[in-house]
Design an enzyme around this catalytic site. Sequence first.
Site, PDB file in Angstrom:
ATOM      1  N   ALA A  66       1.090  -1.245   0.185  1.00 48.86           N
ATOM      2  CA  ALA A  66      -0.196  -0.447  -0.051  1.00 48.86           C
ATOM      3  C   ALA A  66       0.637   0.993  -0.143  1.00 48.86           C
ATOM      4  O   ALA A  66       2.497   1.364   0.003  1.00 48.86           O
ATOM      5  CB  ALA A  66      -1.136  -0.168   0.997  1.00 48.86           C
TER       6      ALA A  66
ATOM      7  N   HIS B 278      -0.127   6.742   9.166  1.00 46.41           N
ATOM      8  CA  HIS B 278       1.376   8.226   7.875  1.00 46.41           C
ATOM      9  C   HIS B 278       0.382   9.227   7.806  1.00 46.41           C
ATOM     10  O   HIS B 278       1.066  10.032   7.330  1.00 46.41           O
ATOM     11  CB  HIS B 278       1.763   7.460   6.501  1.00 46.41           C
ATOM     12  CG  HIS B 278       2.903   6.046   7.038  1.00 46.41           C
ATOM     13  ND1 HIS B 278       3.782   6.764   7.039  1.00 46.41           N
ATOM     14  CD2 HIS B 278       3.634   5.109   6.403  1.00 46.41           C
ATOM     15  CE1 HIS B 278       4.911   6.236   7.317  1.00 46.41           C
ATOM     16  NE2 HIS B 278       3.931   4.881   6.179  1.00 46.41           N
TER      17      HIS B 278
ATOM     18  N   HIS C 180      -1.528   1.207   9.205  1.00 47.98           N
ATOM     19  CA  HIS C 180       0.033   1.514   9.344  1.00 47.98           C
ATOM     20  C   HIS C 180      -0.257   3.168   7.985  1.00 47.98           C
ATOM     21  O   HIS C 180      -0.221   3.989   8.283  1.00 47.98           O
ATOM     22  CB  HIS C 180       0.565   0.433   7.875  1.00 47.98           C
ATOM     23  CG  HIS C 180       1.806   0.948   8.127  1.00 47.98           C
ATOM     24  ND1 HIS C 180       3.230   0.402   8.067  1.00 47.98           N
ATOM     25  CD2 HIS C 180       2.089   1.656   6.875  1.00 47.98           C
ATOM     26  CE1 HIS C 180       3.862   0.820   7.863  1.00 47.98           C
ATOM     27  NE2 HIS C 180       4.051   1.549   7.003  1.00 47.98           N
ATOM     28  N   GLU C 181      -1.302   1.626   6.731  1.00 47.20           N
ATOM     29  CA  GLU C 181      -0.969   3.757   5.938  1.00 47.20           C
ATOM     30  C   GLU C 181      -1.800   4.569   6.674  1.00 47.20           C
ATOM     31  O   GLU C 181      -1.554   5.969   6.609  1.00 47.20           O
ATOM     32  CB  GLU C 181      -2.507   3.216   4.606  1.00 47.20           C
ATOM     33  CG  GLU C 181      -1.389   2.205   4.479  1.00 47.20           C
ATOM     34  CD  GLU C 181      -0.017   1.937   3.771  1.00 47.20           C
ATOM     35  OE1 GLU C 181       0.542   3.573   3.890  1.00 47.20           O
ATOM     36  OE2 GLU C 181       0.786   1.374   3.795  1.00 47.20           O
TER      37      GLU C 181
END
Length: 971
Positions: free
Chosen positions: A347, A386, A382-383
Site C-alpha cells: 500500500a 502516516h 499503517h497507512e
Amino acid sequence: MGKGFYVGKAFAIGGIIVAVAALSTIIALAVVYSQERSKNLQVPTTEGPTIKPTPTPSNKPWDQYRLPKSLVPISYRVKLWPRLKPDPVSKLYIFTGQSDVEFECVEDTDLILIHSNKLNYSSPGNRNQVSLVAVDSWAEIPFKSPWFQTVTQYMVLELNEKLVKGRRYRLYTNFTGELADDLGGFYRSEYKDDDGVTKIVATTQMQPTDARKAFPCFDEPAMKAHFNITLIHDHGTTALSNGKAIETTNITTDGESLQQTTFEQTPKMSTYLLAFIVSDFIFISNNSTDQVEIRIFARRSAIEAGQGNYTLSITGTILKFFEEYYKCPYPLPKSDQIALPDFNAGAMENWGLITYRETALLYHPTFSSNSNKERIATIIAHELAHMWFGNLVTLQWWNDLWLNEGFASYVEYLGADKAEPSWNMKDLIVLNDVHRVFAVDALTSSHPLTSKEDEIQRPAQISEVFDAISYSKGASVLRMLSDFLTEDIFTKGLQTYLNEFAFKTTVYTDLWNHLQKAADANEVNLPVSVENIMNTWVLQMGFPVVTIDTTTGTVTQQHFLLDSNARVTRKSDFNYVWIVPIRWGKTGVVRDGITWLQDKTATIPGMTASGSDWILANLNVVGYYRVNYDQGNWDRLLNALSTNHTAIPVINRAQLVDDAFNLARAKIISTVLALRTTLYLNRERDYMPWESALDNLDFFYLMFDRSEVYGPMQDYLRKQVTELFNYYKGLTENWVNVPSGHLDQYNQVNAINLACRTGLEECQTLVTTWFRDWRTSGTNRIHANLRSTVYCHAIAAGGATEWDFAWSEFLKATMATEAEKLRAALACTKQPWILNRYLEHTLNSSLIRKQDATSTIVYIAQNVIGQPLAWDFVRHQWSYIYKEYGGGSFSFSNLINGVTKRFSTEFELQQLKQFKEDNAAVGFGSGTLALDQSIERTQANIEWIKENQDQVLKWFKDNSRRDAAAVTSVL
C-alpha cells in the site's frame, strides 16, 4: 490535454492553462514517441530540448543527485490527460500534460535543475514547450536550450541572466509520457471485467523518486509545496486525487467529448505523496466520522460483492483512534482508499488517496482467511498512521526513512488492536517484526537505522533502504522506547512534535528532543538522555545478546552475530555497546521497573537464582536484544517448560525458543540445548511458541531436506505435532467448526501444515480428499483459513491433473486473496517440468501479474525441488529481469534472498560469487545489499552444517519414535 500542448505568451502571463492540441499533433508525436521509447523517452525532435552526452563525474550541479538549495517550490498546477486506449500508430498508452511550478529564489543563481525522467518535451511544430517568467513582472526570462542529464534525472536550464534572491518565478512545461505497465510514476493497470473486457486504470506510485516520471518537479521530500491537480478523462470514468474534487465539467477536445475534473489545492506536502487516478471503479462511503468523508474504491464487481465492506467498517474507528493518539484532527476533508489490480507495494500512504493491492484492502468471508483479514486491518492502520507521521510531518531526507516507516510499523498494531480488540494484536509484533528482523540485523552486512545523507543519494540507494531494518527494526526500537518512557509519555512527546513541525520537515533527533521534554516534565528517571540512549540503537547496526550469570548476578553484553567468526568492518562510535533496558522477573514474579545496562558488564543485585528458581529477562520481549543464561538457569527454564510451561508468559515461551536456536547458530550455546526447547511442544497449545519453533525449524528444513537428517527430523516433528493435530480435530468436531480465537485459528493451520509436511497419514488423506471433492464436485467447501495449506499439500501429493485444475481456478479467480492462495500453492508441486513451466509464466504478465513475479519465483524456490530450478532461471534471465522490471515491479532484494536461502555448500557459494561477478555490469539495483547478505549467510550455513550435522542427526534419532504405519510418502 493533447500531446501538442504548448505554452503561449498569454498563458505565461495570465497563468491560465489552455487546451490547444490537434489530432495531427497527437499522431505525429505518437510516431516520435514510438521511435524514442528505446532511448528512455527523453530524446526530443530538433525543435525541442536536447540531451547532452552524459558528463563524466564532476562537481557540476547537474552531476549531483541532490538538488541545489537555491530554489524552493511554492505551488504547482498540473493538468494531465491519460489515454486509456493505445495510440493506433505507436500502440503505446500515453499521457500528455501541462504543468507550472512557482518557486522562490533563495540564493542568486543562473541555473534551474528540476527532476524529469522519461518525459518527452518535443513538438513536431515550432511550439515553445518550456518557458520561464518572473511572477512580479510576468517578464519572460531567457535561457539556453534545455537539456537533460539522464543519470541524475534532471532537466537543465542554463539561464542568460541570474535569478534574484527573494523573487518568485514560474516555470511552464508541456510534455508527453508513456502510461507504461512498469508500476512506477504515472502508470497503467489492467483488469478484465465480468464480461471479459480488458479495462485500463491510470494510477500512480510516486515513492520514492517517481513523481518526476509524471511531471517535472523538485522531487525531494523536503521540497514541500501546494499542488493543484486537474485531470482530463473519458466519460464513464472517475478521476481521483489527493484533494476533493471541486468540479467536473464536460469539455470537447479535437472533436472528442471528455470530462475535466479539478481538485482542491492540497496542503503543503512532498511530491512522493501525490496521487491521481482515472478508472471506472465505483465506491462505498460513510460520512459519519467527524465530517471526514470515507470512501472505498474498487472494481465494480468487487464492491458489489461486498469486498469493501470490512475496510469501510474499520477505517473510521482507526482514524478516530489516531486522532486521539496524536491529539490532532485528521488534516484532510476526505479519506479515499482504492484497491488496484496492479500495485508493487502492499500500500502507499498518498495523502487523502491511499492506494493498495487488492489483497491488502478487499475482504470476503468466504474467500479470505483470518490472516487476510488481519493483514487488511494492520495495513490500513499503517497507512492511516502516516497521514500524520510522514505526511503532515515529513522526514527531511531518505536516510531517516526508518523513523517514518518504523513508526507506522509500530503503531499499526495499536490501530488494528483498536479495530479488533479480541485479536491480541499488540503481542504479534514480536513474531512479525522483532524476530523477523533479528535474522537480518545479526549479519555483518546489516546497516544502521540511519545513515549520513551523502550515503543515500541515487534512486537505487534510496529504494534499498525500504528494507526490514527500516520497517521492522524501526518498529522494534520505537516499541522499546515507548516501553521505557511509558506509552503515555511517548505520546505526549509525539503530540508536541507533530504540533511544532506540522507541514514541515524534520530529522529524527527532533523527535528525541520532544520526547526528552515530555520525560523531563513528567520526571521520568532515565540513566542518560533519550538521545544518548537511542543513538546507541540508531547509529550502529546490530543488537546485543545480554548474558546473565544467575550464580553471581553478573550481566554482560556483546554484539550478536549469527556467524561468530565474521569480522565487522563497519566502525561504530559506540564500539557496539548499547544502553540496554532490562525488564526481568524471577520464578513467575515480575520485578518492578527497569534495570539499565550501560556498559559491557555489570553486577545487578538480586539477579541470582538457585534451587528450582529461575530468572527470566526481557519480559514480553519489549527490548531489542537476545538473552542468554548460564547453563543452570537454562536447565531450570527448560524444566519449567516441561513441567508447568504456563508459569512462563506465552510471549517469553516464544522468546526462549527463538533465542535458543539463534544463540546456537552463533555458537554461544549448543544446538542440542536449542532443540531441547521443542521437547515440551507436544503439550503446548498456544500459537506464539509453536510459530516461533516452526520459524526456527524452517532453517533445519532448509539445511537438511537434502541430507540424511531429513528422515529422523520428520519422525520427531511428526511425533510432536500429532497431539496438536488431534487437539484441533477434537476442538473443531472433526474439522467441521472453526476455533473461536484469532490465534487459535492460526495454530490450527500450523497443526495441519506440519502434520501433512511430516507425512502424518490422516492429515494427507484429509487434505487430498477435500481437494478432490472440490475438483470433482465443482464446489469448494474448504474453509478460507485452511485453503493455503490444503491446496499446497494436495498439489504436492498430486500431479499434472491437480496442478492444471488449480491453475484454471487461479486464472478465473475474481477474489484477489483466493488467487494469491492458489498462486502460492501452485509452487508446491513436485514435478520439475511443471515448475519450469511455472517459472516461465512469471515473465508473461498476462499470466502472472508483474507485481507478483518476484514472490512467485520465491515460492518456487521454497520448494526443495524448485529451488535449483528457480536459481538457474534467475541467473539465466537476470539481464532481462533487470532491464524489463527494474522500474519497480521486481523486488530484487526479496528475489535474491528468496532463491538463495537454502544455499549451504561450497559449490553454491561459488555460484553466488560468480553470479555477482558475471552481472556486475548489469547491476543488482535494490538487491545489491541482499546479494552480499546472501553470500555471508551461505558462508555461515556451510560452517554450521559442518559443526552440527552429526549431533543433530543423533538428537533427532534419539528423540523420535519411528512408526512406519503412520508414514506415507513425505511431502
